[in-house]
Design an enzyme around this catalytic site. Structure first.
Site, PDB file in Angstrom:
ATOM      1  CG  ASP A 168     -17.205  32.078 -47.180  1.00 50.96           C
ATOM      2  OD1 ASP A 168     -16.581  31.710 -48.188  1.00 50.96           O
ATOM      3  OD2 ASP A 168     -17.950  33.062 -47.162  1.00 50.96           O
ATOM      4  CG  ASP A 192     -14.596  31.649 -52.371  1.00 48.89           C
ATOM      5  OD1 ASP A 192     -13.807  31.284 -53.262  1.00 48.89           O
ATOM      6  OD2 ASP A 192     -15.632  32.300 -52.609  1.00 48.89           O
TER       7      ASP A 192
END
Length: 868
Positions: A168, A192
């Protein structure tokens, strides 16, 4: 400078010389005052921290307010408030102006985990922000979501910036349909690491998907594009080089287009002419989130992907629901079409001009192996001709070159060298110096490899040890390890204590300490058991001392006491499994208590359909509940839920009542609890008056990681942080009542225990999980105690006592003396017993167990008294 002007200008007239000099001075002045303020750690600017410069920046600007940041590593958690639009940050150089912090989503602050959004090292909450020539970093490492930059606003521009992190790294979002532009940037991560809901164009950026510590798959993007939004993430001419390991990446997966998400997002990610590392991307290209993903509403597309060699990528195995675009399809993804009237190139003159990459080394690290050190790194912008010199030092001051390599092309991003390990007792410091003619040299920060003997005792504070009349105390544990040892590791407990390295099979003392022999100079993580096993009553405190030749001594503090009284009894009194029903277990229920069922106040059980794996009740998770049946907590807090902080209106209540002619002491609450798909908080409070005249916090206890800290011990003001069960381990907690001395109920009295839950999530499908709630303590069958001797009888009632206690001596008319002794055998109170009876005021006694002794010429009678 005079030579320069004499070469280029005819100095024939004084007026000409004057105007030229004046023009030059004006140019110099304009450069000196080109920025509103300057940040410099050495004090040569207006501020020494970036946060201070932002705090002083004006609010409500409609034009750019520029902050120049000189080279340095700024370890600050920085936020641009929503009231300060048009702030522009410009670094002296992208390689050496670094804004970094170390929070992860799992980091506990104020008793609760920060969560993903609040983990951000740098947050943008104001519109029209821009950043040039800067490195943003979250240095938390692996093991948690950890955001480097959160963009929660509209019209943000980043030019020639680096974003460094793992999971992230870059989170982009905002109200409405916010737009962001990234030009000539470098972004790395491993899960991600580009995610969010906004409209973002990444123009000519390097996307470096890092190697993970284990083989397998991971994901570059996780867009959660809202329904009805025309665009999501668009990458123009992106370079996605190979990493150094075996981690293969999907280009994206659809965040919140999954089981339990309402509504499903319509994820959009498009790559126009990307350049990919060979075998870096999974052949399928894209993947679903889970079985609940609707692929019909996803737009995942590519246009002419190719490898660095120039060969076209074989896309024949891409998932069938992704697209390969035609030339005509690409027109809608051009910057002017996507952004409309907003022109990010106008933010600063350099945003869309020709880009000359800087030399910027990323992810330099030293990994210590069995016989050698591996040193690896990657370059942010690959170029042929960059020379990499590996430098080494033994004092972190004087470095010398030990190896070198020169990049042969502009497609090699990863580099690796090796070196012998330092000899035992020594340490090596490494740097990489990257250089090329015509460009600024970049020298990395230092990586360290140590062969210095090191002992590590991993422990939170051990609890107080309590040893009673017979046997040793309960055992507590901590973890011990050591590296680079040249001798044995000795563990010496203080007097009265014993330690064991094999679970209690063998115990070692102060006079015969535990000795651990290293293997290959290492003591692997070892669980050390500790107990108090003293021979005499008293208080015992000191340090468990860990020593080895040339290693810094490590201490673990212990404290406790031995008393010559029987250990208090603590048995399960009531147990609610919550797996099948609300009813407590009749098999476990003490005969001294009555049956009862818990009450949910403003919470409801799961509907079992929003997230089918988490129904209202299950064997694995017990009870699943939230402020709404579909798992909402704070969509419109406080109306629909408690929000991020515990609220006295939202709880689950459990009760225990003492039966007729019975007395019950409750000393602890045990339970298993966690959250699904989010994190949350839990506080535990109890009352004897159903919260009409009293309310008492639990006094700490233990959780999955050991002793609960004072800042998160389960009290209402300091709730514990409950883990996300998606990734967390089983969460068992033990809370003490009145420091485990407990509270006593007389016949007919009821103790009410309330569990307050809170959660900051605003999405559906988030549930609190609870099972195996146990109340422990001791039940007695009388409210007075009586002993007899030579025709005399001694009664003490009520016992336990919270105020006045009656002492009756029957069968003797002789003068008597009442003596009260504490658990250490010390006299704490004496008084006369007149007419065979006396009133003892126990309010002057601290809570605990005492011995009441009544002596006459005919003998002495003693009885234990519990002061609650």
């Amino acid at each position: 400078m005079l030579n320069f002007f004499s070469t280029h200008f005819a100095w024939r007239r004084p007026a000409a010389r004057f105007w030229v000099l004046l023009s030059f001075m004006a140019l110099a002045a304009s450069r000196a005052f080109a920025y509103d303020v300057t940040v410099a750690q050495d004090g040569t600017g207006n501020y020494t921290t970036v946060a201070a410069a932002i705090a002083a920046a004006p609010t409500g600007r409609t034009t750019v307010y520029s902050i120049f940041i000189k080279n340095g590593v700024y370890r600050e958690k920085i936020s641009i408030p929503a009231t300060k639009p048009f702030i522009q940050l410009e670094g002296e150089s992208v390689a050496n102006t670094i804004l970094t912090y170390t929070d992860g989503a799992s980091t506990i602050v104020g008793g609760v985990a920060l969560g993903t959004q609040n983990s951000a090292s740098f947050s943008v909450n104001a519109n029209d922000f821009s950043a040039l020539n800067l490195t943003f970093e979250n240095s938390f490492g692996d093991g948690s979501q950890a955001v480097a930059v959160l963009v929660n606003a509209d019209r943000a521009v980043f030019k020639n910036c680096r974003f460094l992190g793992n999971q992230d790294t870059l989170y982009v979002k905002g109200s409405g349909a916010p737009m962001h532009y990234f030009r000539d940037c470098y972004i790395d991560g491993n899960v991600d690491f580009i995610f969010g809901s906004s409209i973002d164009i990444f123009d000519r950026c390097v996307i470096y998907a890092k190697s993970r510590s284990t083989n397998g798959a991971s994901y570059i993007t996780a867009a959660n594009t809202p329904p009805g939004q025309a665009f999501g993430f668009i990458f123009h001419d992106a370079k996605i080089p190979s990493n150094t390991g075996a981690t293969l990446y999907y280009l994206g997966r659809p965040w919140q287009n999954s089981t339990g998400s309402v509504p499903l997002t319509q994820n959009k990610v498009v790559l126009i002419k990307p350049t990919l590392g060979f075998n870096q991307i999974q052949p399928a290209g894209w993947t679903t989130w889970d079985a609940g993903t609707d692929t019909n509403i996803i737009t995942y597309a590519e246009f002419r992907p190719r490898y660095f060699s120039g060969r076209n990528v074989n896309v024949s195995q891409r998932v069938t629901w992704s697209r390969q675009l035609a030339v005509a399809d690409t027109a809608q993804y051009q910057t002017s079409t996507v952004f409309g009237t907003w022109n990010p190139c106008a933010v600063a003159p350099s945003v869309c001009t020709a880009f000359t990459p800087a030399i910027a080394v990323s992810n330099f690290r030293a990994t210590k192996g069995a016989t050698q050190t591996t040193l690896d790194w990657n370059i942010s912008w690959a170029m042929a001709g960059i020379r990499y010199d590996l430098l080494r030092s033994t004092d972190n001051v004087n470095f010398s070159q030990i190896n070198t390599v020169t990049a042969a092309n502009d497609s090699t991003y990863n580099f690796q060298m090796t070196d012998a390990l330092p000899a035992a007792g020594n340490v090596y410091y490494y740097k990489v110096q990257a250089s090329k003619a015509g460009l600024a040299t970049h020298t990395t920060l230092t990586a360290t490899v140590s062969s210095i003997a090191t002992i590590v005792a991993n422990t939170t504070a051990l609890g107080t040890f309590a040893q009673y009349q017979t046997g040793a105390s309960a055992t507590q544990t901590y973890s011990l390890s050591a590296t680079n040892l040249t001798a044995n590791l000795t563990v010496t407990p203080p007097a009265g204590y014993e330690v064991s390295a094999n679970g209690g099979t063998n115990w070692y003392t102060n006079t015969t300490p535990l000795v651990l022999t290293p293997t290959a100079n290492t003591v692997a993580a070892t669980t050390i058991s500790v107990r108090l096993n003293a021979t005499a009553a008293g208080t015992y405190a000191g340090n468990i001392v860990h020593t080895s030749t040339a290693a810094t001594t490590q201490n673990v503090a212990v404290t406790g006491s031995k008393v010559n009284t029987a250990a208090p009894v603590s048995d399960p009194l009531k147990w609610w499994s919550l797996k099948v029903s609300d009813q407590d277990s009749a098999a476990i229920r003490s005969a001294a208590t009555t049956a009862s069922t818990p009450i949910l106040r403003r919470f409801v059980l799961s509907n079992g359909t929003t997230v089918t794996a988490y129904p209202a009740r299950s064997t694995r998770y017990g009870q699943a509940f939230a402020a709404t049946a579909d798992g909402l907590w704070s969509a419109s807090a406080p109306t629909n839920g408690p929000g991020s902080n515990v609220d006295r209106r939202f709880y689950e209540q459990f009760t225990i009542t003492a039966g007729a002619n019975r007395s019950v002491r409750i000393d602890s609450v045990l339970l298993w609890s966690a959250f699904y798909n989010t994190t949350g908080k839990l506080a535990v409070v109890y009352s004897k008056s159903n919260f009409t005249t009293d309310s008492t916090d639990v006094t700490g206890g233990r959780g999955p990681a050991g002793v609960l800290p004072a800042t998160a011990n389960g009290a209402f003001a300091t709730p514990i942080a409950l883990a996300n069960q998606n990734t967390g381990t089983n969460q068992t907690y033990r809370f003490a009542l009145n420091n485990a001395l407990g509270t006593t109920l007389t016949a007919g009295q009821t103790l009410t225990v309330r569990l307050y839950f809170a959660c900051a999530s605003s999405s559906s499908g988030r549930y609190a999980l609870l099972k195996d709630v146990v109340l422990k303590g001791q039940a007695t069958t009388v409210t007075a105690t009586r002993v007899a001797l030579h025709g005399m009888a001694l009664s003490v009632y009520p016992n336990p006592s919270a105020g006045q206690t009656t002492i009756e001596l029957l069968g003797s008319s002789k003068p008597a003396t009442l003596t009260v002794l504490n658990a250490l055998g010390q006299v704490v109170h004496t008084q006369a017993v007149a007419a065979g009876a006396a009133q003892l005021n126990t309010t002057k006694l601290a809570p605990g167990v005492y011995l009441v002794r009544v002596s006459t010429a005919d003998g002495t009678l003693s009885q234990q008294l519990v002061r609650e």
